[in-house]
Motif scaffolding. Structure first.
Motif, PDB file in Angstrom:
ATOM      1  N   GLY A 132      -1.663   4.122  -6.021  1.00  0.00           N
ATOM      2  CA  GLY A 132      -0.380   4.657  -5.929  1.00  0.00           C
ATOM      3  C   GLY A 132      -0.048   4.489  -4.422  1.00  0.00           C
ATOM      4  N   THR A 133       0.696   5.701  -4.049  1.00  0.00           N
ATOM      5  CA  THR A 133       1.273   5.873  -2.922  1.00  0.00           C
ATOM      6  C   THR A 133       0.212   6.327  -1.823  1.00  0.00           C
ATOM      7  OG1 THR A 133       2.434   7.801  -3.484  1.00  0.00           O
ATOM      8  CG2 THR A 133       3.523   5.914  -3.331  1.00  0.00           C
ATOM      9  N   GLY A 134      -0.907   6.574  -2.221  1.00  0.00           N
ATOM     10  CA  GLY A 134      -2.385   6.683  -1.507  1.00  0.00           C
ATOM     11  C   GLY A 134      -2.672   5.403  -0.791  1.00  0.00           C
ATOM     12  N   SER A 135      -2.671   4.333  -1.535  1.00  0.00           N
ATOM     13  CA  SER A 135      -3.070   3.154  -1.010  1.00  0.00           C
ATOM     14  C   SER A 135      -1.822   2.432  -0.506  1.00  0.00           C
ATOM     15  CB  SER A 135      -3.507   2.044  -2.154  1.00  0.00           C
ATOM     16  OG  SER A 135      -4.774   2.458  -3.065  1.00  0.00           O
ATOM     17  N   LEU A 136      -0.770   2.789  -1.055  1.00  0.00           N
ATOM     18  CA  LEU A 136       0.446   2.209  -0.395  1.00  0.00           C
ATOM     19  C   LEU A 136       1.376   3.160   0.353  1.00  0.00           C
ATOM     20  CD1 LEU A 136       1.617   0.555  -3.863  1.00  0.00           C
ATOM     21  CD2 LEU A 136       0.804  -0.727  -1.998  1.00  0.00           C
ATOM     22  N   VAL A 137       1.527   2.796   1.656  1.00  0.00           N
ATOM     23  CA  VAL A 137       2.463   3.510   2.330  1.00  0.00           C
ATOM     24  C   VAL A 137       3.681   2.712   2.366  1.00  0.00           C
ATOM     25  CG1 VAL A 137       3.226   4.345   4.689  1.00  0.00           C
ATOM     26  CG2 VAL A 137       0.855   4.775   3.663  1.00  0.00           C
ATOM     27  N   LEU A 138       4.955   3.209   1.699  1.00  0.00           N
ATOM     28  CA  LEU A 138       5.947   2.509   1.350  1.00  0.00           C
ATOM     29  C   LEU A 138       7.265   2.622   2.634  1.00  0.00           C
ATOM     30  CD1 LEU A 138       6.416   2.658  -2.242  1.00  0.00           C
ATOM     31  CD2 LEU A 138       5.169   0.778  -0.934  1.00  0.00           C
ATOM     32  N   ASP A 139       7.747   1.669   2.878  1.00  0.00           N
ATOM     33  CA  ASP A 139       9.224   1.483   3.674  1.00  0.00           C
ATOM     34  C   ASP A 139      10.087   1.191   2.535  1.00  0.00           C
ATOM     35  OD1 ASP A 139      11.406   1.017   5.336  1.00  0.00           O
ATOM     36  OD2 ASP A 139      10.313   0.155   6.934  1.00  0.00           O
ATOM     37  N   ALA A 145       5.337  -2.720   2.198  1.00  0.00           N
ATOM     38  CA  ALA A 145       4.268  -2.083   1.669  1.00  0.00           C
ATOM     39  C   ALA A 145       3.232  -2.025   2.611  1.00  0.00           C
ATOM     40  CB  ALA A 145       3.827  -2.119   0.429  1.00  0.00           C
ATOM     41  N   TYR A 146       2.706  -1.143   3.233  1.00  0.00           N
ATOM     42  CA  TYR A 146       1.595  -1.148   4.204  1.00  0.00           C
ATOM     43  C   TYR A 146       0.350  -0.800   3.426  1.00  0.00           C
ATOM     44  CZ  TYR A 146       5.212  -1.813   7.855  1.00  0.00           C
ATOM     45  OH  TYR A 146       6.244  -2.208   8.486  1.00  0.00           O
ATOM     46  N   ASN A 156      -6.301  -8.242  -4.019  1.00  0.00           N
ATOM     47  CA  ASN A 156      -5.409  -9.092  -5.296  1.00  0.00           C
ATOM     48  C   ASN A 156      -4.746  -8.245  -6.101  1.00  0.00           C
ATOM     49  OD1 ASN A 156      -7.799  -7.622  -6.373  1.00  0.00           O
ATOM     50  ND2 ASN A 156      -8.173  -9.353  -8.043  1.00  0.00           N
ATOM     51  N   THR A 157      -4.911  -6.952  -6.330  1.00  0.00           N
ATOM     52  CA  THR A 157      -3.881  -5.862  -6.998  1.00  0.00           C
ATOM     53  C   THR A 157      -2.841  -5.685  -6.003  1.00  0.00           C
ATOM     54  OG1 THR A 157      -6.008  -4.952  -7.914  1.00  0.00           O
ATOM     55  CG2 THR A 157      -3.926  -3.914  -8.470  1.00  0.00           C
ATOM     56  N   LEU A 158      -2.955  -5.663  -4.867  1.00  0.00           N
ATOM     57  CA  LEU A 158      -1.915  -5.447  -3.820  1.00  0.00           C
ATOM     58  C   LEU A 158      -1.024  -6.439  -3.817  1.00  0.00           C
ATOM     59  CD1 LEU A 158      -0.743  -3.943  -1.370  1.00  0.00           C
ATOM     60  CD2 LEU A 158      -2.199  -5.297   0.165  1.00  0.00           C
ATOM     61  N   ASP A 159      -1.374  -7.439  -3.953  1.00  0.00           N
ATOM     62  CA  ASP A 159      -0.630  -8.910  -3.820  1.00  0.00           C
ATOM     63  C   ASP A 159       0.329  -8.911  -5.130  1.00  0.00           C
ATOM     64  OD1 ASP A 159      -1.334  -9.485  -1.388  1.00  0.00           O
ATOM     65  OD2 ASP A 159      -3.064 -11.106  -1.943  1.00  0.00           O
ATOM     66  N   LEU A 160      -0.570  -8.512  -6.361  1.00  0.00           N
ATOM     67  CA  LEU A 160      -0.103  -8.573  -7.826  1.00  0.00           C
ATOM     68  C   LEU A 160       1.315  -7.504  -7.523  1.00  0.00           C
ATOM     69  CD1 LEU A 160       0.365  -9.280 -10.663  1.00  0.00           C
ATOM     70  CD2 LEU A 160      -1.366  -7.698 -11.024  1.00  0.00           C
ATOM     71  N   MET A 165       6.832  -6.245  -7.503  1.00  0.00           N
ATOM     72  CA  MET A 165       7.955  -5.219  -7.033  1.00  0.00           C
ATOM     73  C   MET A 165       8.731  -5.788  -5.998  1.00  0.00           C
ATOM     74  SD  MET A 165       7.417  -2.522  -8.896  1.00  0.00           S
ATOM     75  CE  MET A 165       8.371  -1.224  -8.172  1.00  0.00           C
ATOM     76  N   ASP A 166       8.892  -7.210  -5.873  1.00  0.00           N
ATOM     77  CA  ASP A 166       9.559  -7.738  -4.752  1.00  0.00           C
ATOM     78  C   ASP A 166       9.555  -7.126  -3.527  1.00  0.00           C
ATOM     79  OD1 ASP A 166      11.340  -9.675  -3.999  1.00  0.00           O
ATOM     80  OD2 ASP A 166      13.133  -8.608  -4.449  1.00  0.00           O
ATOM     81  N   TYR A 167       8.452  -6.829  -3.120  1.00  0.00           N
ATOM     82  CA  TYR A 167       8.092  -6.142  -1.810  1.00  0.00           C
ATOM     83  C   TYR A 167       7.338  -7.185  -0.863  1.00  0.00           C
ATOM     84  CZ  TYR A 167       9.321  -1.255  -1.988  1.00  0.00           C
ATOM     85  OH  TYR A 167       9.898   0.221  -2.103  1.00  0.00           O
ATOM     86  N   HIS A 168       7.285  -7.215   0.305  1.00  0.00           N
ATOM     87  CA  HIS A 168       6.581  -7.663   1.334  1.00  0.00           C
ATOM     88  C   HIS A 168       5.413  -6.894   1.555  1.00  0.00           C
ATOM     89  CE1 HIS A 168       9.674 -10.760   2.386  1.00  0.00           C
ATOM     90  NE2 HIS A 168      10.312  -9.756   2.380  1.00  0.00           N
ATOM     91  N   CYS A 169       4.368  -7.313   1.849  1.00  0.00           N
ATOM     92  CA  CYS A 169       3.034  -6.300   1.991  1.00  0.00           C
ATOM     93  C   CYS A 169       2.193  -6.882   3.412  1.00  0.00           C
ATOM     94  CB  CYS A 169       2.285  -6.165   0.923  1.00  0.00           C
ATOM     95  SG  CYS A 169       1.303  -7.733   0.615  1.00  0.00           S
ATOM     96  N   PHE A 170       1.944  -5.557   4.061  1.00  0.00           N
ATOM     97  CA  PHE A 170       1.232  -5.865   5.278  1.00  0.00           C
ATOM     98  C   PHE A 170      -0.037  -5.274   5.219  1.00  0.00           C
ATOM     99  CE2 PHE A 170      -0.688  -5.066   9.334  1.00  0.00           C
ATOM    100  CZ  PHE A 170      -0.341  -6.341  10.157  1.00  0.00           C
ATOM    101  N   ALA A 171      -1.463  -6.086   4.827  1.00  0.00           N
ATOM    102  CA  ALA A 171      -2.543  -5.648   4.514  1.00  0.00           C
ATOM    103  C   ALA A 171      -3.578  -5.654   5.989  1.00  0.00           C
ATOM    104  CB  ALA A 171      -3.181  -6.422   3.429  1.00  0.00           C
TER     105      ALA A 171
END
Length: 299
Positions: A132-139, A145-146, A156-160, A165-171
């Motif tokens: 959840g929003t422990g793993s994901l810090v959302l703008d 998503a950071y 792989n779950t982050l990318d899914l 959710m139509d978000y960009h993510c920065f891992a």
């Protein structure tokens, strides 16, 4: 989309305590004697926190946890689900006893009332987690998503999630002084409407650190760096809310606030008013802080 909400869900604990199943990768947890006293003190801290939010114009929905099955970390509901308008996401959890929390909350959340429910729970079978929003810090404003990768945050779950959710993510990777992965992104990082709080010292890879700063600054965030010591005092574990008067509030624990310098406090107070509940017992035994206790409701 707005970055903040004025409505949060919080879970009043029934059997709060040291969670053996999460301790293997959460070094913030500390074992304390007198379990009964700890559980009672946690309830007192929880009730005072809820009252502080309500007194300051925040709507709080309180869910009372049940003694059975025992869920010692139920006080941290933001890991189990997130709400995005008419979409609900249910997340795969690392610890088996934390999956029970999600099952309880699924009933409370009235899943059928959402137009869309993204079920990620089955990924637990493949040891692939995203808490959840422990793993994901959302703008939420920029649909970014950071996430720092760890045993609780699988790439792989982050990318899914980002694709669905139509978000960009920065891992990226974040470690403590001993090189151990930081278990949740929201321990070392917070993103608000105008500012971001980040423990840059925990990002050892210079390219990742530089790129993260660039992402935040390009999206108009003023970056407030914190030290590793401040991170261990939960200074990264903050959440910005707004109240029923439209005033922006920055919620952090008393422990976190006391660790900040005068300059940092002034910077953070430019756009928000700080509220800092005393949740020392919850932080010490549970290894999570104020942000972890609030699940945002965006509806």
């Amino acid at each position: 989309m707005k970055q903040t909400t004025s409505h949060v869900l919080m879970v009043r604990p029934a059997q709060f305590g040291f969670n053996e199943q999460t301790a293997q990768n959460n070094v913030f947890q500390q074992r304390v004697a007198a379990a009964d006293a700890v559980a009672q003190k946690a309830v007192e801290e929880f009730d005072a926190f809820v009252q502080l939010l309500r007194d300051n114009g925040v709507q709080v929905t309180v869910v009372q946890d049940t003694p059975e099955p025992p869920t010692p970390d139920s006080i941290f509901p933001n890991n189990c689900f997130s709400v995005h308008g008419d979409t609900l996401v249910l997340y795969p959890m690392f610890a088996p006893n934390r999956r029970l929390e999600r099952d309880k909350l699924s009933e409370v959340l009235q899943v059928n009332q959402f137009k869309r429910v993204l079920h990620l729970e089955d990924l637990e079978e493949f040891n692939s987690y995203l808490e959840g929003t422990g793993s994901l810090v959302l703008d939420r404003q920029h649909q970014m998503a950071y996430a720092c990768l760890s045993p609780r945050t699988s790439r792989n779950t982050l990318d899914l999630w980002a694709s669905e959710m139509d978000y960009h993510c920065f891992a990226f990777h974040s470690q403590d002084e001993q090189g151990r992965p930081i278990y949740h992104t929201n321990v070392m990082m917070h993103v608000g409407t105008h500012q971001a709080v980040v423990c840059l010292d925990s990002i050892h890879d210079e390219a990742e650190r530089t790129a993260l700063l660039a992402h935040l600054q390009n999206d108009g965030k003023e970056v407030v760096p914190i030290t590793l010591t401040q991170m261990h005092h939960f200074a990264g574990n903050m959440l910005e809310l707004h109240n029923n008067r439209g005033e922006h509030l920055l919620i952090m624990s008393q422990t976190a606030r006391n660790s900040l310098t005068a300059e940092q406090t002034v910077m953070l107070s430019k756009h928000t008013r700080i509220l800092s509940p005393d949740i020392h017992t919850i932080e010490t035994v549970g290894g999570g802080s104020a942000r972890c206790m609030m699940a945002e409701l965006f509806q």
